[in-house]
Design a protein around this motif. Sequence first.
Motif, PDB file in Angstrom:
ATOM      1  N   TRP A   1      48.202  58.841  54.205  1.00  0.00           N
ATOM      2  CA  TRP A   1      48.804  59.529  55.360  1.00  0.00           C
ATOM      3  C   TRP A   1      47.748  59.579  56.456  1.00  0.00           C
ATOM      4  CZ3 TRP A   1      53.783  61.996  55.120  1.00  0.00           C
ATOM      5  CH2 TRP A   1      54.153  62.656  56.300  1.00  0.00           C
ATOM      6  N   ILE A   2      48.079  59.040  57.644  1.00  0.00           N
ATOM      7  CA  ILE A   2      47.133  58.970  58.755  1.00  0.00           C
ATOM      8  C   ILE A   2      47.583  59.921  59.860  1.00  0.00           C
ATOM      9  CG2 ILE A   2      46.051  57.487  60.490  1.00  0.00           C
ATOM     10  CD1 ILE A   2      46.507  55.126  58.589  1.00  0.00           C
ATOM     11  N   CYS A   3      46.767  60.910  60.147  1.00  0.00           N
ATOM     12  CA  CYS A   3      47.046  61.868  61.223  1.00  0.00           C
ATOM     13  C   CYS A   3      46.284  61.430  62.471  1.00  0.00           C
ATOM     14  CB  CYS A   3      46.605  63.267  60.825  1.00  0.00           C
ATOM     15  SG  CYS A   3      47.522  63.981  59.440  1.00  0.00           S
ATOM     16  N   ILE A   4      47.011  61.071  63.518  1.00  0.00           N
ATOM     17  CA  ILE A   4      46.410  60.753  64.807  1.00  0.00           C
ATOM     18  C   ILE A   4      46.352  62.039  65.628  1.00  0.00           C
ATOM     19  CG2 ILE A   4      46.600  59.394  66.911  1.00  0.00           C
ATOM     20  CD1 ILE A   4      46.016  57.695  64.448  1.00  0.00           C
ATOM     21  N   ALA A   5      45.159  62.424  66.005  1.00  0.00           N
ATOM     22  CA  ALA A   5      44.964  63.632  66.804  1.00  0.00           C
ATOM     23  C   ALA A   5      44.222  63.271  68.081  1.00  0.00           C
ATOM     24  CB  ALA A   5      44.182  64.675  66.004  1.00  0.00           C
ATOM     25  N   THR A   6      44.241  64.148  69.061  1.00  0.00           N
ATOM     26  CA  THR A   6      43.573  63.867  70.328  1.00  0.00           C
ATOM     27  C   THR A   6      42.178  64.477  70.332  1.00  0.00           C
ATOM     28  OG1 THR A   6      44.240  65.849  71.548  1.00  0.00           O
ATOM     29  CG2 THR A   6      45.846  64.051  71.397  1.00  0.00           C
ATOM     30  N   PRO A  37      41.069  59.436  72.322  1.00  0.00           N
ATOM     31  CA  PRO A  37      41.212  59.932  73.692  1.00  0.00           C
ATOM     32  C   PRO A  37      42.690  59.917  74.087  1.00  0.00           C
ATOM     33  CG  PRO A  37      39.506  58.253  73.541  1.00  0.00           C
ATOM     34  CD  PRO A  37      40.252  58.212  72.253  1.00  0.00           C
ATOM     35  N   ALA A  38      43.130  60.901  74.822  1.00  0.00           N
ATOM     36  CA  ALA A  38      44.556  60.990  75.151  1.00  0.00           C
ATOM     37  C   ALA A  38      44.769  61.763  76.431  1.00  0.00           C
ATOM     38  CB  ALA A  38      45.330  61.640  74.007  1.00  0.00           C
ATOM     39  N   GLY A  39      45.887  61.480  77.058  1.00  0.00           N
ATOM     40  CA  GLY A  39      46.315  62.203  78.248  1.00  0.00           C
ATOM     41  C   GLY A  39      47.829  62.177  78.302  1.00  0.00           C
ATOM     42  N   ARG A  95      52.943  61.676  75.797  1.00  0.00           N
ATOM     43  CA  ARG A  95      51.545  61.484  75.485  1.00  0.00           C
ATOM     44  C   ARG A  95      51.140  60.013  75.653  1.00  0.00           C
ATOM     45  NH1 ARG A  95      49.137  66.040  73.507  1.00  0.00           N
ATOM     46  NH2 ARG A  95      47.422  64.979  74.566  1.00  0.00           N
ATOM     47  N   ASN A  96      49.977  59.821  76.239  1.00  0.00           N
ATOM     48  CA  ASN A  96      49.353  58.501  76.353  1.00  0.00           C
ATOM     49  C   ASN A  96      48.100  58.528  75.486  1.00  0.00           C
ATOM     50  OD1 ASN A  96      48.397  55.986  77.109  1.00  0.00           O
ATOM     51  ND2 ASN A  96      47.434  56.769  78.970  1.00  0.00           N
ATOM     52  N   ILE A  97      48.184  57.916  74.317  1.00  0.00           N
ATOM     53  CA  ILE A  97      47.094  57.967  73.345  1.00  0.00           C
ATOM     54  C   ILE A  97      46.405  56.611  73.295  1.00  0.00           C
ATOM     55  CG2 ILE A  97      46.485  58.355  70.925  1.00  0.00           C
ATOM     56  CD1 ILE A  97      48.863  60.230  70.714  1.00  0.00           C
ATOM     57  N   ASN A  98      45.115  56.623  73.511  1.00  0.00           N
ATOM     58  CA  ASN A  98      44.320  55.397  73.533  1.00  0.00           C
ATOM     59  C   ASN A  98      43.816  55.097  72.119  1.00  0.00           C
ATOM     60  OD1 ASN A  98      42.506  53.338  73.893  1.00  0.00           O
ATOM     61  ND2 ASN A  98      41.182  54.427  75.331  1.00  0.00           N
ATOM     62  N   VAL A  99      44.501  54.197  71.426  1.00  0.00           N
ATOM     63  CA  VAL A  99      44.130  53.865  70.046  1.00  0.00           C
ATOM     64  C   VAL A  99      43.144  52.698  69.990  1.00  0.00           C
ATOM     65  CG1 VAL A  99      46.290  54.741  69.129  1.00  0.00           C
ATOM     66  CG2 VAL A  99      46.136  52.326  69.763  1.00  0.00           C
ATOM     67  N   SER A 118      47.855  60.595  84.369  1.00  0.00           N
ATOM     68  CA  SER A 118      47.053  61.795  84.576  1.00  0.00           C
ATOM     69  C   SER A 118      46.380  62.104  83.266  1.00  0.00           C
ATOM     70  CB  SER A 118      47.982  62.929  84.993  1.00  0.00           C
ATOM     71  OG  SER A 118      47.273  64.069  85.302  1.00  0.00           O
ATOM     72  N   LEU A 119      45.145  61.639  83.089  1.00  0.00           N
ATOM     73  CA  LEU A 119      44.501  61.680  81.783  1.00  0.00           C
ATOM     74  C   LEU A 119      43.769  62.998  81.585  1.00  0.00           C
ATOM     75  CD1 LEU A 119      43.086  58.067  81.480  1.00  0.00           C
ATOM     76  CD2 LEU A 119      45.149  59.021  80.482  1.00  0.00           C
ATOM     77  N   MET A 120      43.800  63.454  80.341  1.00  0.00           N
ATOM     78  CA  MET A 120      43.077  64.668  79.961  1.00  0.00           C
ATOM     79  C   MET A 120      42.215  64.338  78.766  1.00  0.00           C
ATOM     80  SD  MET A 120      46.059  67.539  80.243  1.00  0.00           S
ATOM     81  CE  MET A 120      46.937  67.790  81.763  1.00  0.00           C
ATOM     82  N   GLY A 121      40.925  64.546  78.872  1.00  0.00           N
ATOM     83  CA  GLY A 121      40.035  64.375  77.725  1.00  0.00           C
ATOM     84  C   GLY A 121      39.727  62.953  77.395  1.00  0.00           C
ATOM     85  N   MET A 122      39.829  61.964  78.354  1.00  0.00           N
ATOM     86  CA  MET A 122      39.561  60.574  78.030  1.00  0.00           C
ATOM     87  C   MET A 122      38.174  60.183  78.500  1.00  0.00           C
ATOM     88  SD  MET A 122      43.178  58.589  78.535  1.00  0.00           S
ATOM     89  CE  MET A 122      42.442  57.118  77.849  1.00  0.00           C
TER      90      MET A 122
END
Length: 385
Positions: free
Chosen positions: A368-373, A308-310, A318-322, A17-21
């Motif tokens: 330092w790497i911050c992964i955000a959606t 993009p993430a959902g 969280r399902n994060i599309n890297v 169920s993706l949000m914002g992808m």
Amino acid sequence: MTKRRWIGVAGTLLVVSLMGMSGCAGKAPERLAEEAVAETVAIAPEAEKPLVVIETEAPETEAETESPTPEIPEERVEVDGMIQSYLTGEMVPVAQGNRRPLAIMMSNDKAALPQYGINRAGVVYEAPVEGTMNRYMAIMENYDDLDRIGSVRSCRTYYTYFAREFDAIYAHFGQSTFAKPYLKNVDNINGIDGIGSTAYYRAKDKKAPHNAYASFQGIQRAIEKLGYSQEYDADYDGHFKFTRGEPVVPEGDGVREAYKVVPGYRLNEPWFEYHEDDGLYYRYQYGGPHRGSEGQIAVKNLIIQYCPAGYYATTDYRNINVHEDSWGYYITNGRSLDVTCKKDGEFGITRYYGPDGEEIRLNPGKTWICIATTNDMGVAEITGK
């Protein structure tokens, strides 16, 4: 002869169920069929005795500062027993610089603080894992004298890709159901497998699940038992490009002052403050300095990457599309530069490009790497003096 295990991704599709992808249909990695999810972070069986019992917290020390980097040769060659680190771009002992690093999962729950060994990490990834909770993956090459690293927590799918980008050996204590098939793609040391009692132990001064720790000796024994090579792959030539000589201050289009950086994570509400005296960004969270076991955390470079993430199915996981092309910021020496982020194939390296289309060069030092959606675009705050 040691062996390397690189196996392709499992192929069943996940129902998500993706949000914002937006714009990423068909480009995300393969996913599993929808099923009930349970994070497996079980305690090792009672019959398996811990290697070490730690009774007390390590004392706080002064904030860490980084030593000036010796002159770096044009080619990555040994000079007086030192060689350029793939993680920091600095000169380090050959035995460390030529050994595959450890990429180890760490908790950021208040009950788990401080993180032991995190000050040694050349690169740290911070990313959401479920709900508002975020977690770290600390990538380190200088950990030979550490007998307590962690606390160690469970795997999420995208962390396996981050570890692969550095040709690292991935250490974790369990995994989400959704992440399990992806462990085939990376040399990993799993705390809930049989090897767990070799690599990890339970400390008595913390409660489960925040009391699982690793040690250098335990990790080395596990690597030997699993037969993993500790030499970099012959084709690996590093993740980042680094500047040479004096530190570079970004200039030109897409540059702004960056003396305080707030990534926007909601649970721990972290921020970084730039110190002109040493050129480092000092980290804060939960309302005060973020201290590891060896003092306040300070790094030379910050990267914020929006993805993009959902969510997986109807869970909070969280399902994060890297893999999708994205954008973000490279922050160093009091300046922020707009960047685009492109990953070289499923298992390739993520490259960062400036407004001129050229791959950026990082200043030598810790990153330092911050992964955000992408749903959180606009939440980060980057301000000047």
